[in-house]
Design an enzyme around this catalytic site. Structure first.
Site, PDB file in Angstrom:
ATOM      1  N   GLY A  11       5.407  -3.153 -10.993  1.00 46.31           N
ATOM      2  CA  GLY A  11       4.072  -3.252 -11.599  1.00 46.31           C
ATOM      3  C   GLY A  11       3.645  -1.978 -12.283  1.00 46.31           C
ATOM      4  N   SER A  13       3.393  -1.467 -15.739  1.00 41.41           N
ATOM      5  CA  SER A  13       2.972  -1.595 -17.140  1.00 41.41           C
ATOM      6  C   SER A  13       1.575  -1.028 -17.354  1.00 41.41           C
ATOM      7  CB  SER A  13       2.987  -3.067 -17.565  1.00 41.41           C
ATOM      8  OG  SER A  13       2.299  -3.871 -16.615  1.00 41.41           O
ATOM      9  N   ARG A  14       0.757  -1.051 -16.292  1.00 42.00           N
ATOM     10  CA  ARG A  14      -0.638  -0.616 -16.426  1.00 42.00           C
ATOM     11  C   ARG A  14      -1.041   0.213 -15.198  1.00 42.00           C
ATOM     12  NH1 ARG A  14      -3.911  -4.650 -15.635  1.00 42.00           N
ATOM     13  NH2 ARG A  14      -2.410  -6.219 -14.967  1.00 42.00           N
ATOM     14  N   SER A 141      -4.003   0.307   0.287  1.00 40.75           N
ATOM     15  CA  SER A 141      -5.382   0.514  -0.179  1.00 40.75           C
ATOM     16  C   SER A 141      -6.210   0.982   1.018  1.00 40.75           C
ATOM     17  CB  SER A 141      -5.960  -0.802  -0.690  1.00 40.75           C
ATOM     18  OG  SER A 141      -7.369  -0.723  -0.778  1.00 40.75           O
ATOM     19  N   TYR A 154      -7.036  -9.730   0.327  1.00 40.19           N
ATOM     20  CA  TYR A 154      -6.534  -8.449  -0.200  1.00 40.19           C
ATOM     21  C   TYR A 154      -6.406  -7.422   0.939  1.00 40.19           C
ATOM     22  CZ  TYR A 154      -6.309  -4.231  -3.125  1.00 40.19           C
ATOM     23  OH  TYR A 154      -5.932  -3.041  -3.704  1.00 40.19           O
ATOM     24  N   LYS A 158      -2.971  -5.602   2.442  1.00 42.41           N
ATOM     25  CA  LYS A 158      -2.801  -4.147   2.391  1.00 42.41           C
ATOM     26  C   LYS A 158      -2.652  -3.552   3.801  1.00 42.41           C
ATOM     27  CE  LYS A 158      -2.759  -3.718  -2.039  1.00 42.41           C
ATOM     28  NZ  LYS A 158      -1.531  -3.245  -2.722  1.00 42.41           N
ATOM     29  N   ILE A 187      -9.934   3.542  -7.723  1.00 40.30           N
ATOM     30  CA  ILE A 187      -9.216   4.205  -8.820  1.00 40.30           C
ATOM     31  C   ILE A 187      -9.535   3.476 -10.135  1.00 40.30           C
ATOM     32  CG2 ILE A 187      -6.948   4.974  -9.665  1.00 40.30           C
ATOM     33  CD1 ILE A 187      -7.650   6.135  -6.865  1.00 40.30           C
TER      34      ILE A 187
HETATM   35  P1  NAP Z   1      -3.716  -2.928 -12.404  1.00 33.26           P
HETATM   36  O1  NAP Z   1      -4.176  -1.906 -13.372  1.00 33.26           O
HETATM   37  O2  NAP Z   1      -4.333  -4.286 -12.392  1.00 33.26           O
HETATM   38  O3  NAP Z   1      -2.116  -3.078 -12.561  1.00 33.26           O
HETATM   39  C1  NAP Z   1      -1.422  -3.965 -11.753  1.00 33.26           C
HETATM   40  C2  NAP Z   1       0.043  -3.884 -12.089  1.00 33.26           C
HETATM   41  O4  NAP Z   1       0.744  -4.798 -11.218  1.00 33.26           O
HETATM   42  C3  NAP Z   1       0.347  -4.309 -13.511  1.00 33.26           C
HETATM   43  O5  NAP Z   1       1.313  -3.449 -14.059  1.00 33.26           O
HETATM   44  C4  NAP Z   1       0.900  -5.725 -13.349  1.00 33.26           C
HETATM   45  O6  NAP Z   1       1.885  -6.055 -14.323  1.00 33.26           O
HETATM   46  C5  NAP Z   1       1.593  -5.610 -11.994  1.00 33.26           C
HETATM   47  N1  NAP Z   1       1.790  -6.918 -11.374  1.00 33.26           N
HETATM   48  C6  NAP Z   1       0.854  -7.792 -10.928  1.00 33.26           C
HETATM   49  N2  NAP Z   1       1.450  -8.898 -10.455  1.00 33.26           N
HETATM   50  C7  NAP Z   1       2.803  -8.717 -10.608  1.00 33.26           C
HETATM   51  C8  NAP Z   1       3.938  -9.514 -10.305  1.00 33.26           C
HETATM   52  N3  NAP Z   1       3.830 -10.724  -9.765  1.00 33.26           N
HETATM   53  N4  NAP Z   1       5.170  -9.006 -10.602  1.00 33.26           N
HETATM   54  C9  NAP Z   1       5.304  -7.779 -11.160  1.00 33.26           C
HETATM   55  N5  NAP Z   1       4.248  -6.987 -11.461  1.00 33.26           N
HETATM   56  C10 NAP Z   1       3.010  -7.461 -11.192  1.00 33.26           C
HETATM   57  O7  NAP Z   1      -3.866  -2.415 -10.900  1.00 33.26           O
HETATM   58  P2  NAP Z   1      -3.845  -0.953 -10.287  1.00 33.26           P
HETATM   59  O8  NAP Z   1      -5.252  -0.587  -9.987  1.00 33.26           O
HETATM   60  O9  NAP Z   1      -3.007  -0.039 -11.087  1.00 33.26           O
HETATM   61  O10 NAP Z   1      -3.153  -1.278  -8.881  1.00 33.26           O
HETATM   62  C11 NAP Z   1      -1.844  -0.827  -8.545  1.00 33.26           C
HETATM   63  C12 NAP Z   1      -1.702  -0.885  -7.029  1.00 33.26           C
HETATM   64  O11 NAP Z   1      -2.677  -0.024  -6.441  1.00 33.26           O
HETATM   65  C13 NAP Z   1      -1.978  -2.274  -6.442  1.00 33.26           C
HETATM   66  O12 NAP Z   1      -1.096  -2.540  -5.390  1.00 33.26           O
HETATM   67  C14 NAP Z   1      -3.400  -2.152  -5.931  1.00 33.26           C
HETATM   68  O13 NAP Z   1      -3.660  -3.064  -4.891  1.00 33.26           O
HETATM   69  C15 NAP Z   1      -3.422  -0.718  -5.473  1.00 33.26           C
HETATM   70  N6  NAP Z   1      -4.760  -0.145  -5.370  1.00 33.26           N
HETATM   71  C16 NAP Z   1      -5.578  -0.050  -6.459  1.00 33.26           C
HETATM   72  C17 NAP Z   1      -6.853   0.493  -6.309  1.00 33.26           C
HETATM   73  C18 NAP Z   1      -7.816   0.625  -7.451  1.00 33.26           C
HETATM   74  O14 NAP Z   1      -8.997   0.919  -7.195  1.00 33.26           O
HETATM   75  N7  NAP Z   1      -7.407   0.461  -8.701  1.00 33.26           N
HETATM   76  C19 NAP Z   1      -7.271   0.939  -5.047  1.00 33.26           C
HETATM   77  C20 NAP Z   1      -6.399   0.827  -3.966  1.00 33.26           C
HETATM   78  C21 NAP Z   1      -5.151   0.292  -4.143  1.00 33.26           C
HETATM   79  P3  NAP Z   1       1.613  -7.012 -15.596  1.00 33.26           P
HETATM   80  O15 NAP Z   1       0.284  -6.621 -16.166  1.00 33.26           O
HETATM   81  O16 NAP Z   1       2.765  -6.692 -16.484  1.00 33.26           O
HETATM   82  O17 NAP Z   1       1.638  -8.431 -15.107  1.00 33.26           O
END
Ligand code: NAP
Length: 247
Positions: A11, A13-14, A141, A154, A158, A187
């Site tokens: 994951g 890409s973003r 998380s 969620y 986690k 984040i």
């Molecule tokens: P995000 O910007 O929504 O990015 C999510 C990434 O996961 C994207 O690259 C997406 O790829 C990929 N993804 C989703 N479903 C997938 C699948 N079935 N197979 C392969 N790739 C998949 O989220 P983020 O905030 O960066 O989150 C990254 C991690 O950090 C997650 O595990 C999230 O739970 C954790 N986290 C985030 C926060 C926060 O506040 N942002 C806080 C705590 C933990 P595509 O777009 O290419 O589908």
């Protein structure tokens, strides 16, 4: 390229995964960037990294599906022969009252956030254990530590990742593979798109460091755990959250 260490990031890409990919690529790792839907974003990332002479590959796989998770690991081995660092980052969030969560939504969250980690890690370990060296970093998380209302699925996924991290660290210690978890706070990524400005302001106010985190905050933490600095750290949860949760 074969003398460099190789990192596989799910994951990427973003958001956080993308920042991890950029930081590791610029720190001389071979980087395999997994994506599922964001083809345009991942292609522009690859272009950016290649223009800076970084060693990077992209691979589309929905890692909530066993065959695609296996294909991702096989692709990485085909390209770089081994996996030194595995970052299980891919994840989705869904907001719903517990009583309104459908069976499909529950399973979707578990499949992407938890089962995928089992699939990718199980396959990657086929190659990592014989090397007697490696590091696994799971992105959990802070909600896995303290729970979040309206995100029970969620939070459950986690929290389970934290349990998996601790148990697997014990099992893989003798193989010299460190398994750790980063439990980010809030984040700034697309995951916050549905959170309104007032809530973000409130979250900042409740954070001792008075800001929400940036993807690079988490990437730097992952780079440290992957480095020699992380050699004697295993089974731990590093909660990079600005002090929002202090245990
Ligand atoms: P995000 O910007 O929504 O990015 C999510 C990434 O996961 C994207 O690259 C997406 O790829 C990929 N993804 C989703 N479903 C997938 C699948 N079935 N197979 C392969 N790739 C998949 O989220 P983020 O905030 O960066 O989150 C990254 C991690 O950090 C997650 O595990 C999230 O739970 C954790 N986290 C985030 C926060 C926060 O506040 N942002 C806080 C705590 C933990 P595509 O777009 O290419 O589908």
């Amino acid at each position: 390229m074969k003398n460099k260490k190789t990192v596989l990031i799910t994951g990427a890409s973003r958001g956080i995964g993308r920042a991890i990919a950029i930081l590791f690529a610029k720190n001389n790792y071979n980087v395999v960037i997994n994506y599922n839907k964001s083809e345009e974003e991942v292609k522009s990332l690859l272009k950016e990294l290649e223009s800076e002479n970084c060693s990077a590959r992209i691979f589309k796989a929905d890692i909530s599906k066993i065959e695609e998770a296996n294909a991702l690991v096989n692709y990485t081995i085909g390209q770089f022969e081994k996996i030194d660092i595995l970052v299980n980052n891919a994840g989705i969030s869904r907001f719903n009252l517990f009583t309104d969560i459908s069976y499909d939504e529950w399973h979707e969250v578990m499949n992407v956030n938890l089962n995928s980690v089992f699939y990718v890690t199980k396959k990657a370990l086929q190659y990592m254990i014989p090397e007697h060296e490696g590091k696994i970093i799971n992105i959990s998380s802070m909600w896995g530590l303290v729970g979040s209302a309206n995100e029970v699925h969620y939070s459950t996924s986690k929290a389970a990742l934290i349990g998996m991290t601790k148990a697997l660290a014990k099992e893989l210690g003798p193989s010299n593979i460190q398994v750790n978890c980063i439990a980010p706070g809030v984040i700034e990524t697309d995951m916050l798109n549905d959170v309104d400005e007032d809530t973000i302001e409130m979250l900042k106010y409740d954070t001792p460091l008075m800001r929400i985190g940036k993807p690079m905050d988490i990437a730097r933490c992952a780079l440290f755990l992957a480095s020699e600095g992380g050699d004697f750290i295993t089974g731990q949860v590093i909660s990079s959250n600005g002090g929002f949760v202090i245990n």
